[in-house]
Design a protein around this motif. Structure first.
Motif, PDB file in Angstrom:
ATOM      1  N   UNK A 147       0.854  -1.190   0.000  1.00 45.00           N
ATOM      2  CA  UNK A 147       0.000   0.000   0.000  1.00 45.00           C
ATOM      3  C   UNK A 147       0.887   1.235   0.000  1.00 45.00           C
ATOM      4  N   UNK A 148       0.624   2.157  -0.922  1.00 45.04           N
ATOM      5  CA  UNK A 148       1.365   3.412  -0.990  1.00 45.04           C
ATOM      6  C   UNK A 148       0.416   4.545  -0.640  1.00 45.04           C
ATOM      7  N   UNK A 149       0.780   5.320   0.370  1.00 45.67           N
ATOM      8  CA  UNK A 149      -0.058   6.421   0.829  1.00 45.67           C
ATOM      9  C   UNK A 149       0.677   7.747   0.639  1.00 45.67           C
ATOM     10  N   UNK A 150      -0.056   8.762   0.210  1.00 45.26           N
ATOM     11  CA  UNK A 150       0.487  10.113   0.068  1.00 45.26           C
ATOM     12  C   UNK A 150       0.165  10.879   1.341  1.00 45.26           C
ATOM     13  N   UNK A 159       4.706  -2.175   3.588  1.00 48.16           N
ATOM     14  CA  UNK A 159       5.003  -3.528   3.109  1.00 48.16           C
ATOM     15  C   UNK A 159       4.393  -4.522   4.095  1.00 48.16           C
ATOM     16  N   UNK A 160       3.259  -5.150   3.754  1.00 47.33           N
ATOM     17  CA  UNK A 160       2.567  -6.060   4.690  1.00 47.33           C
ATOM     18  C   UNK A 160       3.000  -7.515   4.498  1.00 47.33           C
ATOM     19  N   UNK A 161       3.510  -8.119   5.572  1.00 47.33           N
ATOM     20  CA  UNK A 161       4.075  -9.469   5.450  1.00 47.33           C
ATOM     21  C   UNK A 161       3.571 -10.352   6.587  1.00 47.33           C
ATOM     22  N   UNK A 162       3.037 -11.512   6.222  1.00 45.99           N
ATOM     23  CA  UNK A 162       2.521 -12.472   7.198  1.00 45.99           C
ATOM     24  C   UNK A 162       3.597 -13.489   7.558  1.00 45.99           C
ATOM     25  N   UNK A 163       3.312 -14.261   8.589  1.00 42.40           N
ATOM     26  CA  UNK A 163       4.246 -15.266   9.100  1.00 42.40           C
ATOM     27  C   UNK A 163       4.250 -16.478   8.181  1.00 42.40           C
ATOM     28  N   UNK A 164       5.412 -16.830   7.603  1.00 40.55           N
ATOM     29  CA  UNK A 164       5.452 -17.953   6.668  1.00 40.55           C
ATOM     30  C   UNK A 164       5.331 -19.309   7.352  1.00 40.55           C
ATOM     31  N   UNK A 165       5.425 -19.342   8.683  1.00 46.07           N
ATOM     32  CA  UNK A 165       5.228 -20.601   9.405  1.00 46.07           C
ATOM     33  C   UNK A 165       3.759 -20.864   9.716  1.00 46.07           C
ATOM     34  N   UNK A 182      12.638 -12.935   2.678  1.00 49.04           N
ATOM     35  CA  UNK A 182      13.072 -12.601   1.311  1.00 49.04           C
ATOM     36  C   UNK A 182      11.984 -11.871   0.538  1.00 49.04           C
ATOM     37  N   UNK A 183      10.729 -12.268   0.742  1.00 50.31           N
ATOM     38  CA  UNK A 183       9.628 -11.583   0.047  1.00 50.31           C
ATOM     39  C   UNK A 183       9.514 -10.137   0.513  1.00 50.31           C
ATOM     40  N   UNK A 184       9.661  -9.925   1.822  1.00 51.23           N
ATOM     41  CA  UNK A 184       9.560  -8.571   2.370  1.00 51.23           C
ATOM     42  C   UNK A 184      10.670  -7.674   1.855  1.00 51.23           C
ATOM     43  N   UNK A 185      11.900  -8.178   1.867  1.00 56.36           N
ATOM     44  CA  UNK A 185      13.045  -7.367   1.436  1.00 56.36           C
ATOM     45  C   UNK A 185      12.929  -7.017  -0.041  1.00 56.36           C
ATOM     46  N   UNK A 186      12.533  -7.989  -0.858  1.00 59.87           N
ATOM     47  CA  UNK A 186      12.382  -7.717  -2.294  1.00 59.87           C
ATOM     48  C   UNK A 186      11.322  -6.648  -2.541  1.00 59.87           C
ATOM     49  N   UNK A 187      10.210  -6.724  -1.817  1.00 65.54           N
ATOM     50  CA  UNK A 187       9.141  -5.735  -1.989  1.00 65.54           C
ATOM     51  C   UNK A 187       9.583  -4.354  -1.517  1.00 65.54           C
ATOM     52  N   UNK A 188      10.342  -4.305  -0.422  1.00 67.69           N
ATOM     53  CA  UNK A 188      10.824  -3.023   0.088  1.00 67.69           C
ATOM     54  C   UNK A 188      11.767  -2.359  -0.911  1.00 67.69           C
ATOM     55  N   UNK A 189      12.669  -3.134  -1.469  1.00 67.07           N
ATOM     56  CA  UNK A 189      13.603  -2.579  -2.459  1.00 67.07           C
ATOM     57  C   UNK A 189      12.867  -2.111  -3.711  1.00 67.07           C
ATOM     58  N   UNK A 190      11.855  -2.870  -4.118  1.00 66.46           N
ATOM     59  CA  UNK A 190      11.074  -2.470  -5.296  1.00 66.46           C
ATOM     60  C   UNK A 190      10.316  -1.170  -5.035  1.00 66.46           C
ATOM     61  N   UNK A 191       9.761  -1.035  -3.828  1.00 65.90           N
ATOM     62  CA  UNK A 191       9.043   0.190  -3.491  1.00 65.90           C
ATOM     63  C   UNK A 191       9.982   1.388  -3.497  1.00 65.90           C
TER      64      UNK A 191
END
Length: 503
Positions: A147-150, A159-165, A182-191
């Motif tokens: 979600x991107x907010x102005x 960057x919303x990330x759930x528990x993979x376990x 890894x999913x969180x970091x990739x999304x953060x860098x993309x943002x």
């Protein structure tokens, strides 16, 4: 004062025009209020609960319109009331002061994916998780992504990330969970690459994974749930808050953000300030308190009924039931044996949720038992060879050093384990009743339906002959209440069923 010659004035103007232009910096204050692991609708010892939480959220928004109120997982379950309404009370209470964004924790799936999606529809705020999909890889209906907010001219990426376990600790069905870190970091860098001025992680991960996320420096701020503790940190790049439990202790983070234009280039710098709020000092929100009082009144009439007395002290604290034999665990497992006629009973310590002690001589009520066993799990009887029973016991102590919920509270069996050995090879000296475990013999084993289905890593319980299935069994809580009522007085105690090998 004499003026320079016209030619000099022209050169001065040209020189000034070529110098880098630094516009005055604009300062914005952004407040981030994170909360997670909020289970109980009411307070505990004058602290926490939704009425105080909502009061803080209203006050923060009133003090600073540039406030983001963010939920980082776990509220639908477990609680005393969620055993009846599958978490609807938490939706009703949070709808009074809606979040800007909520992510699902593993306990959002305790009653299955369909119930979670039903609660998403009933929410007056958005839910999101970038690492959960349907079995075919398609997104969950109603569950968003980044979600991107102005906010005051700032582009803020959440960057919303759930528990993979989650699949191993909750009833997630056939949903897929991608790796949290890894999913969180990739999304953060993309943002960041897409022009986000600030990147905020709203995550449900344990502290080991939190540290990995911080170390990546892909985030400006991380708000994390799951560990049921309170912590703040800042390493000069990333600010971090672990958001406590039941809204007891809150830490709004105020970011003072300077926005500058240097030679046409936008530059962002910020500093964090952590505030500590002990909600024991907070006046409950009146509107929320009225709803809380109504919910409490509805429970009192049926739950405040004494069912028996415990002659001995009981302990259901989280650090006990997930790490050692406990009198409360023995009481529950003994009740399961009594209800089914099993040779052995296994109860995962993570399913025992009261997190309290009872003095010897305590009067036990229906409320006490349902508070201890809020998940609505059913007692199931299965027949298994000793080799599979041993596998279950091995699983029970495979993560004891982590305080994992799979730790086994047992009846009808005793064993020794070595926590320093490799997982899967820790258990020895297993006795069923008065005889050594026979790997080829068949044993009747009482368990709850959650671990029978492989929850908490109990895959070894599968494939046996079901004697009572999930449709025919009673709630574990019901079996315990009947056991206490029939006995009148119980006296469970720690008696050496589970013996750690001394180092």
């Amino acid at each position: 004062m004499p003026q320079p010659p016209a030619m000099h004035r022209t050169l001065l103007a040209l020189t000034t025009a070529l110098l880098p232009f630094a516009a005055p910096a604009e300062t914005v204050k952004l407040t981030l209020l994170g909360v997670g692991d909020v289970y109980n609708f009411t307070e505990e010892d004058g602290r926490g609960g939704f009425a105080r939480l909502n009061a803080v959220a209203r006050a923060e928004r009133a003090a600073n319109p540039n406030t983001l109120y963010l939920f980082d997982g776990d509220m639908l379950s477990p609680s005393l009331l969620s055993g009846f309404d599958k978490g609807q009370n938490t939706i009703d209470l949070t709808n009074l002061v809606p979040f800007d964004l909520a992510i699902p924790g593993n306990h959002e799936f305790d009653f299955g994916p369909a119930n979670f999606l039903e609660k998403v529809k009933a929410s007056k705020y958005p839910w999101a998780a970038i690492n959960i999909t349907n079995a075919d890889g398609s997104p969950l209906q109603g569950v968003g992504g980044v979600m991107v907010k102005d906010i005051a001219g700032l582009k803020v990426a959440l960057i919303p990330v759930a528990q993979d376990t989650s699949p191993s600790v909750a009833a997630t069905g056939d949903l897929k969970f991608l790796p949290s870190v890894s999913t969180a970091i990739a999304a953060a860098k993309a943002a960041r690459a897409d022009g986000a001025d600030l990147v905020i992680g709203v995550v449900q991960t344990d502290m080991d994974n939190d540290r990995k996320l911080m170390k990546s420096h892909a985030f400006d701020v991380i708000l994390s749930g799951d560990d049921h503790s309170y912590a703040t940190a800042y390493d000069g790049v990333t600010a971090y808050v672990e958001t406590s439990i039941d809204g007891q202790f809150l830490s709004p983070v105020d970011l003072t953000i300077d926005i500058a234009q240097n030679d046409g280039k936008r530059e962002i710098s910020w500093t964090p300030a952590f505030r500590f709020i002990d909600t024991a000092t907070v006046q409950p929100d009146p509107e929320t308190q009225a709803m809380v009082d109504k919910l409490a009144a509805g429970l009192d009439e049926t739950l405040n009924v004494e069912i028996g007395t415990s002659e001995t002290a009981l302990d259901s604290r989280r650090n006990i039931v997930r790490a050692a034999e406990s009198a409360m665990g023995n009481l529950i497992a003994d009740a399961m044996v009594a209800a089914t006629g099993a040779d052995v009973a296994i109860m995962n310590g993570g399913g025992i949720r009261g997190d309290r002690t009872y003095d010897a001589g305590s009067k036990l009520t229906r409320r006490d038992i349902l508070t201890e066993l809020p998940f609505g799990n059913v007692t199931v009887l299965t027949e298994l060879p000793g080799s599979q029973l041993l596998g279950a016991l091995e699983n029970g102590v495979s993560q004891v050093e982590k305080g994992a919920g799979r730790f086994a509270q047992v009846s009808g069996v005793s064993f020794v384990y070595d926590a320093s050995a490799e997982p899967g090879a820790r258990v020895s000296e297993v006795m069923v009743g008065s005889s050594s475990l026979n790997p080829d013999a068949l044993y009747k084993v009482a368990v709850n339906d959650y671990i029978l289905g492989g929850g908490d890593g109990y895959s070894s319980l599968g494939g046996g002959r079901l004697i009572t299935d999930t449709g025919a069994g009673n709630l574990v809580a019901t079996d315990v209440m009947r056991y206490v009522e029939k006995s009148g007085t119980v006296k469970p105690m720690v008696e050496g069923r589970i013996k750690p090998l001394a180092p």
